[in-house]
Design a protein around this motif. Sequence first.
Motif, mmCIF file in Angstrom:
data_model
loop_
_atom_site.group_PDB
_atom_site.id
_atom_site.type_symbol
_atom_site.label_atom_id
_atom_site.label_comp_id
_atom_site.label_asym_id
_atom_site.label_seq_id
_atom_site.Cartn_x
_atom_site.Cartn_y
_atom_site.Cartn_z
ATOM 1 N N ARG A 10 4.066 1.020 -0.897
ATOM 2 C CA ARG A 10 5.127 0.727 -1.870
ATOM 3 C C ARG A 10 6.518 0.680 -1.260
ATOM 4 O O ARG A 10 7.418 1.400 -1.703
ATOM 5 N N TYR A 52 4.890 -5.737 -8.623
ATOM 6 C CA TYR A 52 5.892 -4.719 -8.267
ATOM 7 C C TYR A 52 7.310 -5.218 -8.561
ATOM 8 O O TYR A 52 7.533 -6.405 -8.811
ATOM 9 N N VAL A 61 -3.202 5.209 -6.426
ATOM 10 C CA VAL A 61 -1.818 4.742 -6.369
ATOM 11 C C VAL A 61 -1.778 3.223 -6.250
ATOM 12 O O VAL A 61 -0.946 2.561 -6.887
ATOM 13 N N ALA A 62 -2.713 2.674 -5.467
ATOM 14 C CA ALA A 62 -2.749 1.211 -5.333
ATOM 15 C C ALA A 62 -3.100 0.538 -6.660
ATOM 16 O O ALA A 62 -2.743 -0.615 -6.897
ATOM 17 N N ALA A 63 -3.770 1.269 -7.556
ATOM 18 C CA ALA A 63 -4.102 0.706 -8.874
ATOM 19 C C ALA A 63 -2.893 0.703 -9.810
ATOM 20 O O ALA A 63 -3.000 0.298 -10.959
ATOM 21 N N GLY A 64 -1.764 1.179 -9.308
ATOM 22 C CA GLY A 64 -0.555 1.129 -10.117
ATOM 23 C C GLY A 64 -0.374 2.338 -11.012
ATOM 24 O O GLY A 64 0.451 2.339 -11.903
ATOM 25 N N ILE A 65 -1.149 3.375 -10.759
ATOM 26 C CA ILE A 65 -1.053 4.589 -11.579
ATOM 27 C C ILE A 65 -0.203 5.622 -10.826
ATOM 28 O O ILE A 65 -0.433 5.854 -9.645
ATOM 29 N N ARG A 117 5.955 -0.099 -9.427
ATOM 30 C CA ARG A 117 4.962 -0.926 -10.099
ATOM 31 C C ARG A 117 5.516 -1.412 -11.446
ATOM 32 O O ARG A 117 6.149 -0.645 -12.164
ATOM 33 N N ARG A 146 0.840 -1.213 0.000
ATOM 34 C CA ARG A 146 0.000 0.000 0.000
ATOM 35 C C ARG A 146 0.872 1.259 0.000
ATOM 36 O O ARG A 146 0.541 2.244 -0.637
#
Lengths: 472, 472
Positions: free
Chosen positions: A101, A123, B236-240, A210, A99
Amino acid sequence: MTIIEELKQIVGGDAVLSGKGERMTYERDAYPLEAAQPLATVLPSTTEQVAAIVKLCVKHDIPFTPRGAGTGLAGGTLCPGGVLIGVARMNRVLDIDLRNRRLTAQAGAVNVELTKAVAGDGYLYAPDPSSQGASTIGGNIANNAGGPHTLKYGVTVNHVLALEMVLPDGEIVTLGDKTEDTNGYDLMGLAVGAEGTFGIVTQATLRLVRQTQAVRTLLAVFGTIDDATQTVSDIVAAGIVPAALEMLDGVIIQTVEDAFHYGFPRDAGAVLIIELDGLAAGIDTLAARVRDVCTASGAREVRQASTPQERAKLWAARKKAIGTLGRLAPSCVTQDCVIPRSKLPEVLRAIAGIGAKHNLRIANVFHAGDGNLHPATLFDERDPEQVQRVMAASHDILELCIGMGGTLTGEHGIGVEKRDYMPLLFPAETLRTMSDVRDVFNAAGLCNPGKILPTSHGCSFEFTPRGGAVAV
Amino acid sequence: MTIIEELKQIVGGDAVLSGKGERMTYERDAYPLEAAQPLATVLPSTTEQVAAIVKLCVKHDIPFTPRGAGTGLAGGTLCPGGVLIGVARMNRVLDIDLRNRRLTAQAGAVNVELTKAVAGDGYLYAPDPSSQGASTIGGNIANNAGGPHTLKYGVTVNHVLALEMVLPDGEIVTLGDKTEDTNGYDLMGLAVGAEGTFGIVTQATLRLVRQTQAVRTLLAVFGTIDDATQTVSDIVAAGIVPAALEMLDGVIIQTVEDAFHYGFPRDAGAVLIIELDGLAAGIDTLAARVRDVCTASGAREVRQASTPQERAKLWAARKKAIGTLGRLAPSCVTQDCVIPRSKLPEVLRAIAGIGAKHNLRIANVFHAGDGNLHPATLFDERDPEQVQRVMAASHDILELCIGMGGTLTGEHGIGVEKRDYMPLLFPAETLRTMSDVRDVFNAAGLCNPGKILPTSHGCSFEFTPRGGAVAV
């Protein structure tokens, strides 16, 4: 009780290596031109053990040096007569926090294992030195390691959030912060790249990145090195930032092809590996633009890896390239200068000239997008006359790069190899300031002495340890 | 000859400001709760003049402090009784080298002018503090400034290649290197963010970034702060990784709308500004994904800037947002904590609670994607009782953030405001090490004393200068 016995009390008998063969095993790292046997190598399992070892060394006034996997190219882990503290057993990933990262691992965790631990969740840990299958995160931090993807993703210091470190007096501290900020003076940033002279990193909290949605990996083939280096400059000038932009010259194409049978064109003067990453929707447009630039700059052919397996094979060949030079000569010394990207054609020509002058074969495989050269000079270390020529050629290469506005190292550190070149790069006053800053952390000079700064600027191999050490 | 006369000999009479009104003009920066008049403010035009001023101060044992535009929020440029060295006249761009993507400018160059100098060629200087229309690159470096686009592009230190600096003894040095590497200890990285306590930056070589091909700027409207902060975490958790991800709460939406008539919905609990950049081909797909995440997380509406002019207007409103709070109260104190992004909903709720507890209005406009909060507490500085409540609320906010695993500052520095909070973040040993490192550069303690470290850890406002200074 001898020091060896005291070390065994701290870490157990199986974690102290002080026999004749064991000392020889640890007498060098990946820098071939110097060797120095430690008094003993110890393999602690915990931070507390590292702290106890350091305190013992301080008590006995013996130098100590941290060691990851020994893949360093500049002799940064040589420890003549001292205690080499290997972190190989401290190799666990301690915490994964997707969450936010970030990931926390012990210093001995192998670089590639970090990415493996989070790959299933999409990731990765971005810095990817070619040694990543062996090198540890502790060693990566000590040398502020880069890799092919440094061009887009930055070097190690850009990915370290916090460090646990044993200071040279044995105290355990935390530097940095798990959020991405610095408060007060940036001691953590200072410790990254200090080659273990400010203390021993035992644990690190690292940024995770990511995985990108899409990747395209191109192989552009050139008749000459000149065309390839000019293309590097042209790609970047076109406003494109590839994820990686690597060059291999004709010498190394041959040995890599002999070793891995990837399908490199044996008659090429040079190839570029150009990797693009990003969103799926735009990436083929970008790849087409890169192809156009390559062709306009004289590429004979531009191929594209068509499957993930083919891409993996291409990268494996690139990352193991230096090793394949063993087919041509028993030894090689790899330099690590960085020059302004716009000077690549000129500098590569001059390096060829240095090889001719000293009658030595020099192969080139390097991070072209960053201007981070790795000229690899081939020789036989059993022939003292060849060694002299190699050292003369290394000297010429370093002077060349500095003269072109470059630096001594991009990612492998100064170590013992390049410490005496530091005055070419820095005035005496700056070196004195560096020495003063080191003294704040390492006043007794026992923590990895003789590295980074010229020998006249501090503790060096002149250091005479107690305890019957052998310095080679 | 008095010191004032000696200063005039160095820089000329028109560049020494020591009259009563002039001293009052320079008695504070953008931190409203403390003021301290300098003995004089000097405005040098060259590095050599800065060096001469510093040497004069050392000779007379008088403290000196560098100052850019005075937009700092933590009192980092207060200089009680000393010589304030303003770099405003040293504002030239000295060299532009697009092929190697770098630019050299004097310390007093205004941030936005750097981008203006290269925009026509398709480049920009990425760090964009909201103060960028006024703040100088020297001040940005001293505070390691961030901005809305820090989320994707990093803070100032990620964009500085080399510094010219006048050390606290008056010597002129160059730190760092114009190629993107560090050799030896990273003294340049240490100087960035040191708030002028290691010397006075006079010139900087900075990285340039290529303008992206395409930009999409979205405005997502939420009924509650909770929904907005949850959305930040979800994006952010969606990888964007957006280029920027900013939040404005209901209080500030009102004042911004009153000031700029952008068209913000006055009944919203919060809005997010989400900027995406990259290749044209993929960007609308990405924008659609962001819309979906916003809608799934409770957005009432997601708008998109349809023209470059509309985008510029939106950013102007955002960047000038803090100033519009002047419509509600004569003063505000803006905090600058950073917390883990995943704790945003919880911390924003707690900050609202702190406002209620102290009966103070707190507005929020901040870099949500980084977790870098800027709670702005409104008050009237002429009312001592209110000031007391504001200081109590600031204290509660800082303790809250540190308790959540956060830090004291994301981009505006420690200054005088937060120095006494440093022991909440660092053990005494680490603060002592920071103080020792500072002493390497600034042994006499004359260079910007009383900043960053708690007053017990070094020179502070207890410092009694000669020369009849007034310290408020």
